[in-house]
Design an enzyme around this catalytic site. Structure first.
Site, PDB file in Angstrom:
ATOM      1  N   ASP A 246       0.863  -1.197   0.057  1.00 47.35           N
ATOM      2  CA  ASP A 246      -0.098   0.083   0.059  1.00 47.35           C
ATOM      3  C   ASP A 246       0.888   1.341   0.153  1.00 47.35           C
ATOM      4  O   ASP A 246       1.895   1.349   0.378  1.00 47.35           O
ATOM      5  CB  ASP A 246      -1.056   0.008   1.236  1.00 47.35           C
ATOM      6  CG  ASP A 246      -1.940  -0.982   1.192  1.00 47.35           C
ATOM      7  OD1 ASP A 246      -1.980  -1.683   0.522  1.00 47.35           O
ATOM      8  OD2 ASP A 246      -2.805  -0.957   2.064  1.00 47.35           O
ATOM      9  N   HIS A 297      -6.195   3.214  -3.805  1.00 54.64           N
ATOM     10  CA  HIS A 297      -5.965   3.511  -2.289  1.00 54.64           C
ATOM     11  C   HIS A 297      -6.214   4.885  -2.060  1.00 54.64           C
ATOM     12  O   HIS A 297      -5.576   5.498  -1.228  1.00 54.64           O
ATOM     13  CB  HIS A 297      -4.492   3.026  -1.912  1.00 54.64           C
ATOM     14  CG  HIS A 297      -4.582   2.837  -0.364  1.00 54.64           C
ATOM     15  ND1 HIS A 297      -5.487   2.189   0.391  1.00 54.64           N
ATOM     16  CD2 HIS A 297      -3.350   3.180   0.575  1.00 54.64           C
ATOM     17  CE1 HIS A 297      -5.159   2.267   1.432  1.00 54.64           C
ATOM     18  NE2 HIS A 297      -3.726   2.583   1.700  1.00 54.64           N
ATOM     19  N   HIS A 301      -4.975   9.597   0.736  1.00 57.48           N
ATOM     20  CA  HIS A 301      -5.067   8.775   2.009  1.00 57.48           C
ATOM     21  C   HIS A 301      -5.936   9.381   3.028  1.00 57.48           C
ATOM     22  O   HIS A 301      -5.399   9.498   4.240  1.00 57.48           O
ATOM     23  CB  HIS A 301      -3.537   8.444   2.419  1.00 57.48           C
ATOM     24  CG  HIS A 301      -3.612   7.221   2.916  1.00 57.48           C
ATOM     25  ND1 HIS A 301      -3.463   7.112   4.513  1.00 57.48           N
ATOM     26  CD2 HIS A 301      -3.084   6.071   2.583  1.00 57.48           C
ATOM     27  CE1 HIS A 301      -3.368   5.814   4.536  1.00 57.48           C
ATOM     28  NE2 HIS A 301      -3.243   5.127   3.642  1.00 57.48           N
ATOM     29  N   HIS A 388       3.860  -2.361   3.052  1.00 57.58           N
ATOM     30  CA  HIS A 388       3.658  -0.838   2.555  1.00 57.58           C
ATOM     31  C   HIS A 388       4.987  -0.695   1.817  1.00 57.58           C
ATOM     32  O   HIS A 388       6.183  -1.044   2.188  1.00 57.58           O
ATOM     33  CB  HIS A 388       3.606   0.183   3.600  1.00 57.58           C
ATOM     34  CG  HIS A 388       2.346   0.102   4.397  1.00 57.58           C
ATOM     35  ND1 HIS A 388       1.953  -0.904   5.427  1.00 57.58           N
ATOM     36  CD2 HIS A 388       1.142   0.647   4.025  1.00 57.58           C
ATOM     37  CE1 HIS A 388       0.803  -0.827   5.515  1.00 57.58           C
ATOM     38  NE2 HIS A 388       0.321   0.425   5.053  1.00 57.58           N
TER      39      HIS A 388
HETATM   40 ZN    ZN Z   1      -2.676   2.986   3.385  1.00 57.26          ZN
END
Ligand code: ZN
Length: 420
Positions: A246, A297, A301, A388
């Site tokens: 991510d 995503h 954010h 991530h």
């Molecule tokens: Zn995230």
């Protein structure tokens, strides 16, 4: 002389009959014609019935509904306004077919705004014609005689299945998925068609220039593809795991991760943020070119449950558009930041909302050993692992993580592969 008059009368009578028949045909043609949608080629004033009073300004590339044409003028509806524009600014566009994939029966609205008048609903799995999608994420759609603005995230590009018409008498094509729909064409037995969706016994088909809904019972499959026993056996025995990364793409760390994935011939899924795609479009290109799956995503954010649906939609659409501009395709999945979402958000999406089953907490401890330990402790067939690609410590952990999983007999799959 007398004979001549009689002769004329007879011909006049036939002529009148022919004229009447033509008028009748024309009337039928008008009745069967679907509502027509046009694009405005350049900015223009919408004028009232006196052709002088300005009602509003229509920007270039806007979509309007056209009602009738008079000499040089067309009566059109733009958003909530009705009036006249010169016919020279109107252009007809070939619409794109889209599948309604949001479960919440999205509203068709009069204007591109969540507070606008609701003209009707679209149902899951129906096919609509999309004429344009604006920067705010609203698509101008048509379904039968319903036409207006729908939130673009509720729609997705359908895939076609090849079928063949199986009815000796030929079948009727309707403008909506209902017996009461208007007949737009008749297609004959054995015609090959592309089927885009089926709902309540009606299939949306395209055959050459003809498209619309037909009764599914009149179609049959052209060929059935059977999976061999051997393949099925292997697929069932194989343990699979989906690695997800991510918050990227990151200009250097993502590349390190791609290298390690390549070493193990592992496919993964990257949930990218729009603002980082803007900064590193080439990294996204490299991810995609290596065969990994791309998820959305959001743009920057945020915690989506603290935003309005308008803002949520803007976050998703902006990122979809950015990804599409770089790789030519929209993301196939969505993951909400912090895993935070509600029913409204979920039901407004046209792609699956994906969480995870193993949180490595790599962003928190920034320790390659701890990342490996959490995988060793929790990995099982079908797991979706959250990491991530913006932390160096995650790139550092990956070789050990993959080496462990391979030893345990896992194969790596994208999230969509795991879901299927
Ligand atoms: Zn995230």
């Amino acid at each position: 002389m007398n004979k001549g008059v009689l002769h004329m009368k007879k011909w006049t009578f036939i002529l009148i009959l022919v004229l009447l028949a033509c008028m009748n045909l024309q009337q039928q043609a008008v009745a069967a014609e679907p509502l027509s949608v046009r694009t405005i080629t350049k900015e223009v004033q919408l004028l009232a019935g006196d052709y002088k009073t300005e009602v509003t300004t229509i920007p270039a590339n806007a979509t309007v509904i056209m009602y009738e044409k008079k000499v040089g003028w067309a009566k059109v509806k733009y958003m909530e306004h009705t009036g006249f524009v010169p016919v020279t600014v109107l252009k007809s566009l070939q619409p794109e077919l889209k599948l309604v994939s949001a479960k919440n029966k999205p509203f068709v609205r009069e204007t591109n705004n969540f507070h606008a008048n609701q003209l009707g609903n679209l149902y899951l799995n129906s096919i609509v014609q999309v004429y344009a999608t604006d920067d705010q994420g609203w698509s101008f759609v048509q379904y039968g005689n319903l036409s207006g603005y729908v939130i673009a995230t509720a729609l997705k590009t359908p895939t076609a299945e090849k079928m063949i018409v199986s009815n000796k008498k030929g079948i009727s094509v309707k403008n909506i998925a209902s017996k009461s729909g208007k007949e737009v064409a008749i297609i004959s037995d054995k015609t090959k068609v592309d089927v885009y969706t089926t709902l309540q016994g009606w299939s949306y088909i395209v055959a050459g220039d003809i498209q619309g809904y037909v009764a599914r019972s009149n179609l049959k499959k052209t060929a059935t593809v059977k999976l061999g026993k051997y393949n099925q056996g292997v697929a069932l025995q194989q343990k699979r795991i989906a690695l997800t990364f991510d918050d990227g793409p990151h200009p250097s760390i993502t590349h390190e991760i791609l290298k390690t994935l390549d070493k193990y011939n592992a496919k993964a899924t990257f949930f990218v943020t729009g603002h980082r795609v803007e900064k590193s479009p080439n990294v996204l290109k490299d991810i995609y070119a290596a065969g990994h799956e791309i998820g959305n995503h959001t743009y920057n954010h945020p915690k989506l449950t603290e935003l309005s649906m308008n803002q949520v939609n803007a976050q998703i659409i902006k990122t979809n558009n950015l990804v599409k501009s770089v790789i030519g395709e929209e993301p196939t999945l969505f993951r909400p930041p912090y895993g935070s979402f509600d029913k409204d958000i979920q039901s407004s999406l046209s792609v699956p909302l994906i969480m995870w089953s193993i949180d490595t907490l790599d962003w928190k401890h920034r320790d390659p050993e701890k990342t490996l330990k959490s995988v060793q402790q929790y990995a099982k067939n079908g797991s979706i692992i959250l990491m991530h690609d913006v932390h160096q410590t995650t790139a550092d952990a990956l070789d050990q993580v993959l080496s462990y999983l391979v030893k345990e007999g896992y194969e790596f799959a994208t999230v969509s592969e795991i879901l299927n």
